[in-house]
Design a protein around this motif. Structure first.
Motif, PDB file in Angstrom:
ATOM      1  N   ALA A   1       0.786  -1.188   0.025  1.00 13.65           N
ATOM      2  CA  ALA A   1      -0.125  -0.065   0.107  1.00 13.65           C
ATOM      3  C   ALA A   1       0.769   1.380   0.085  1.00 13.65           C
ATOM      4  CB  ALA A   1      -1.090  -0.175   1.108  1.00 13.65           C
TER       5      ALA A   1
ATOM      6  N   ALA B   1       3.588   0.999  -3.693  1.00 12.92           N
ATOM      7  CA  ALA B   1       3.040   1.137  -4.941  1.00 12.92           C
ATOM      8  C   ALA B   1       2.723   2.484  -5.390  1.00 12.92           C
ATOM      9  CB  ALA B   1       1.531   0.362  -5.092  1.00 12.92           C
ATOM     10  N   PRO B   2       2.237   3.327  -4.757  1.00 13.28           N
ATOM     11  CA  PRO B   2       2.340   4.715  -5.201  1.00 13.28           C
ATOM     12  C   PRO B   2       3.661   5.263  -5.307  1.00 13.28           C
ATOM     13  CG  PRO B   2       0.626   4.444  -3.386  1.00 13.28           C
ATOM     14  CD  PRO B   2       1.608   3.169  -3.447  1.00 13.28           C
TER      15      PRO B   2
ATOM     16  N   GLY C   1      -1.997   0.851  -4.898  1.00 15.98           N
ATOM     17  CA  GLY C   1      -1.789   1.215  -3.647  1.00 15.98           C
ATOM     18  C   GLY C   1      -3.259   1.229  -2.774  1.00 15.98           C
TER      19      GLY C   1
ATOM     20  N   TYR D   1      -4.112  -0.913   0.440  1.00 16.00           N
ATOM     21  CA  TYR D   1      -4.908  -0.066   1.709  1.00 16.00           C
ATOM     22  C   TYR D   1      -5.988  -0.695   2.189  1.00 16.00           C
ATOM     23  CZ  TYR D   1      -5.525   3.758   4.736  1.00 16.00           C
ATOM     24  OH  TYR D   1      -5.816   4.357   5.861  1.00 16.00           O
TER      25      TYR D   1
END
Length: 228
Positions: free
Chosen positions: A140, A143-144, A192, A196
């Motif tokens: 989470a 990834a971004p 993400g 999350y």
């Protein structure tokens, strides 16, 4: 007149085709750097979904405790049938049953020892419930950031094209860098967000199972404290 309407329909169809946004084409037009980052994000998404469903069903099974389980334990313990109580716990494959079974195996020792044994067993059960869930939290957050890395790479490619254009800036020259920047950012955010949400859902379900374990353990200790 018929030919006019046919020409208009053909023109509208061409406009519609031009406006169609192909995700596959966007990814392929993003260059090798963008494709590698998108591939990595897809792998992370697959890992996140696998962990989520594997843990979801494991936690769901752990929370499935027979409502009459504690009543049966109480009857066995009250009647001195400790072996029957222990056998019931062994045949019930849940964290709660394993905690109660650990407590039953310590009957005859001081209550503090029984309580300590249950607490230690509880820590192991919680660890098993939370196995690999932290990987979802990592995905989470990562990834971004990987998506933004693709954005930076795309901007570098675009700026490099501008610098080498000799003053003749063509939007076609910048397309690879811009595609990389946009597609990787979107993909990173999607992965993400999914990771999350799934992580928090598992945390909530795990907390419910832990609360159930604590409640049944307290009920068992209260049973041992009851006067004969």
């Amino acid at each position: 007149m018929l030919a006019y309407f046919q020409d208009q329909a053909a023109a509208l169809e061409e406009v519609s085709e031009e406006k169609t946004l192909s995700i596959y084409k966007l990814i392929m037009d993003g260059g090798v750097g963008g494709q590698l980052i998108i591939a990595l994000l897809f792998v992370l998404l697959a890992v996140a979904l696998y962990i989520y469903f594997e843990r979801f069903f494991a936690i769901k099974a752990a929370a499935n405790v027979d409502k009459n389980f504690m009543n049966q334990i109480k009857d066995h313990v009250t009647n001195g049938k400790l072996e029957s109580a222990k056998s019931l716990c062994d045949n019930t494959n849940t964290p709660t049953a394993r905690l109660i079974g650990k407590g039953i195996s310590r009957i005859g020792k001081p209550l503090d020892d029984i309580n300590k044994a249950i607490e230690n067993a509880g820590k192991l059960e919680v660890y098993q419930l939370e196995k690999n869930v932290s990987v979802l939290a990592t995905i989470a957050g990562a990834a971004p950031m990987i998506g933004f890395l693709g954005t930076v790479i795309g901007m570098i490619v675009a700026i490099h094209e501008i610098a080498n254009s000799g003053g003749q800036i063509d939007i076609k020259m910048l397309s690879d860098g811009l595609y990389t920047a946009m597609t990787t950012t979107v993909a990173g955010l999607i992965v993400g967000i999914i990771a999350y949400i799934t992580y928090n859902h598992l945390v909530v379900r795990t907390d419910k199972v832990v609360y159930q374990m604590e409640a049944k353990s307290v009920e068992f200790l209260d049973l041992l404290n009851e006067p004969v």
